[in-house]
Motif scaffolding. Structure first.
Motif, PDB file in Angstrom:
ATOM      1  N   ASN A 156       8.216  42.665   0.278  1.00 50.68           N
ATOM      2  CA  ASN A 156       8.312  41.219   0.541  1.00 50.68           C
ATOM      3  C   ASN A 156       8.354  40.931   2.034  1.00 50.68           C
ATOM      4  O   ASN A 156       7.671  40.024   2.535  1.00 50.68           O
ATOM      5  CB  ASN A 156       9.550  40.639  -0.139  1.00 50.68           C
ATOM      6  N   ASP A 215      10.570  35.715  -8.223  1.00 52.63           N
ATOM      7  CA  ASP A 215      10.808  37.157  -8.200  1.00 52.63           C
ATOM      8  C   ASP A 215      11.831  37.589  -9.248  1.00 52.63           C
ATOM      9  O   ASP A 215      13.038  37.479  -9.041  1.00 52.63           O
ATOM     10  CB  ASP A 215      11.303  37.543  -6.803  1.00 52.63           C
ATOM     11  N   GLN A 254       6.848  29.299  -2.191  1.00 54.71           N
ATOM     12  CA  GLN A 254       7.985  29.902  -2.903  1.00 54.71           C
ATOM     13  C   GLN A 254       7.541  31.168  -3.613  1.00 54.71           C
ATOM     14  O   GLN A 254       6.567  31.160  -4.364  1.00 54.71           O
ATOM     15  CB  GLN A 254       8.539  28.909  -3.917  1.00 54.71           C
ATOM     16  N   PHE A 255       8.270  32.248  -3.361  1.00 50.03           N
ATOM     17  CA  PHE A 255       8.055  33.511  -4.067  1.00 50.03           C
ATOM     18  C   PHE A 255       8.991  33.556  -5.277  1.00 50.03           C
ATOM     19  O   PHE A 255      10.209  33.562  -5.116  1.00 50.03           O
ATOM     20  CB  PHE A 255       8.385  34.702  -3.170  1.00 50.03           C
ATOM     21  N   TYR A 309      17.238  31.092  -0.706  1.00 52.03           N
ATOM     22  CA  TYR A 309      17.192  31.710  -2.030  1.00 52.03           C
ATOM     23  C   TYR A 309      17.517  30.673  -3.094  1.00 52.03           C
ATOM     24  O   TYR A 309      18.540  29.999  -3.010  1.00 52.03           O
ATOM     25  CB  TYR A 309      18.257  32.816  -2.144  1.00 52.03           C
ATOM     26  N   THR A 311      12.550  32.015  -1.840  1.00 48.13           N
ATOM     27  CA  THR A 311      12.355  32.853  -3.026  1.00 48.13           C
ATOM     28  C   THR A 311      13.266  32.404  -4.148  1.00 48.13           C
ATOM     29  O   THR A 311      14.391  31.970  -3.901  1.00 48.13           O
ATOM     30  CB  THR A 311      12.583  34.347  -2.719  1.00 48.13           C
ATOM     31  N   ALA A 314       6.377  36.831  -6.235  1.00 53.16           N
ATOM     32  CA  ALA A 314       6.648  37.568  -4.999  1.00 53.16           C
ATOM     33  C   ALA A 314       5.793  38.820  -4.926  1.00 53.16           C
ATOM     34  O   ALA A 314       5.388  39.381  -5.957  1.00 53.16           O
ATOM     35  CB  ALA A 314       8.121  37.943  -4.934  1.00 53.16           C
TER      36      ALA A 314
END
Length: 371
Positions: free
Chosen positions: A227, A194, A191-192, A275, A242, A140
């Motif tokens: 973000n 993080d 997809q981040f 998420y 994420t 991210a």
């Protein structure tokens, strides 16, 4: 080529490196083979992985991060202004030190038109069809920022940037350019990853970030804003999810704490589509923070651990999904392993067969719960 995402089962992104790939990477590091020879092995093993994911009934395909040393640092190394070297100190995990390369600035950041991840993506995209979409995982923007404002890097970063905001501006610019280029090549699912939030929930967060509790509260806003500035520019049909975890290295972790401590920022404010959240053990806390998820955003429940080989009890996992559904509607939930199986090339302590069994279980449960 893209299709409408329909499945209720997914994976985080990294997979155990097969033996042939491990050997080839070691041979390359020792100078026994050249880069084209290494790439040939990588290509072969990635194609096998993609075929396996299709066989197991997954709609997303990935390279398993097979071309990377780590889930996050390789991405950073792909931009101008970043360098790395073997570490002197490593990063402390629970009971083990992760010897990941020290990664630092050598200049102000600038975009690299030939970022290697664009080629990595192109290789996976050739295996897309009407039922399968390439998924790209990158750290991210907040994770990128965290890397260079950490206590270890702060002094060096100050040689090139006068303020944290100035650094964040350049990081946002890099991501916007990278994402646009990936989108233009056909990417529709990003997809981040993080861990910055995973660190923020830990009791030792002030120590880790080199600040006090007021500084931690400020960082929460800085991270969500960084973000969101990137997400705000995304094309309308690009899905950005994420994955938030508490560290993953050879089946260990680096942080503990419930999502309550970041829910007001991460769940209410971050403008992702969904998420991926780890809920595989007591370190993650309960499901109550899920009620803070705003709008129609979704949650992928990481209830199947990627850290241990033992297979979870199907009925217990189904019960836990319904417990989570007390806080967010069932139709906005889906299921995945809690993290990647190999966030670094070392991999977690389970076998390839254990890995596939975990993925089979995820799909079986999803088919039953969301039939």
């Amino acid at each position: 080529m893209s299709h409408k995402f329909t499945g209720k089962h997914d994976f985080v992104g990294s997979f155990l490196r097969p033996e042939q790939l491990v050997k080839a990477r070691q041979d390359y590091k020792e100078g026994k083979i050249d880069r084209p020879a290494l790439k040939q092995v990588e290509d072969q093993e990635i194609e096998k992985l993609i075929n396996k994911l299709k066989e197991l009934g997954y709609e997303f395909i990935t390279d398993g991060e097979f071309r990377r040393d780590t889930w996050h640092l390789d991405f950073m190394w792909g931009f101008h202004g970043v360098d790395h070297k073997p570490t002197n100190t490593g990063i402390q995990f629970s009971g083990i030190v992760a010897e990941l390369d020290d990664t630092f600035l050598v200049d102000r950041l600038s975009f690299n038109e030939n970022h290697p991840f664009l080629d990595h993506l192109a290789f996976v995209q050739q295996f897309e069809d009407e039922n399968h979409t390439a998924k790209l995982t990158v750290p991210a923007p907040a994770q990128f920022l965290k890397q260079f404002i950490s206590p270890e890097e702060r002094e060096n970063t100050a040689k090139f940037y006068n303020s944290r905001d100035e650094l964040a501006d350049d990081i946002v610019s890099l991501y916007r350019q990278f994402i646009q280029k990936a989108y233009d090549s056909g990417l529709r699912y990003l997809q981040f990853d993080d861990v910055s939030w995973g660190r923020l929930v830990d009791d030792k967060a002030p120590e880790h970030f080199g600040t006090d509790q007021a500084g931690i509260e400020e960082l929460k806003q800085v991270f969500v804003d960084t973000n969101n500035r990137v997400i705000a520019d995304r094309p309308e049909d690009l899905v950005i999810n994420t994955h938030v975890c508490r560290g993953n290295f050879q089946s260990t972790y680096s942080a503990s704490g419930p999502y309550d401590r970041v829910a007001e920022f991460l769940f209410k404010e971050e403008n992702v589509n969904s998420y991926f959240l780890e809920f595989d053990d007591d370190r993650s806390g309960g499901f109550e923070p899920l009620q803070k998820i705003s709008g129609d955003k979704e949650v992928v429940l990481g209830l199947i651990t990627s850290k241990r080989p033992e297979l979870e009890d199907k009925d217990q996992i189904i019960d836990r999904i319904h417990q989570a559904a007390e806080y967010i509607p069932l139709d906005r939930l889906s299921l995945s392993p809690q993290c990647g199986f190999a966030s670094t090339e070392h991999g977690n302590k389970l076998s390839l067969e254990d890995q596939w069994n975990k993925l089979r279980l995820v799909k079986d449960i999803a088919d039953e719960v969301w039939a």
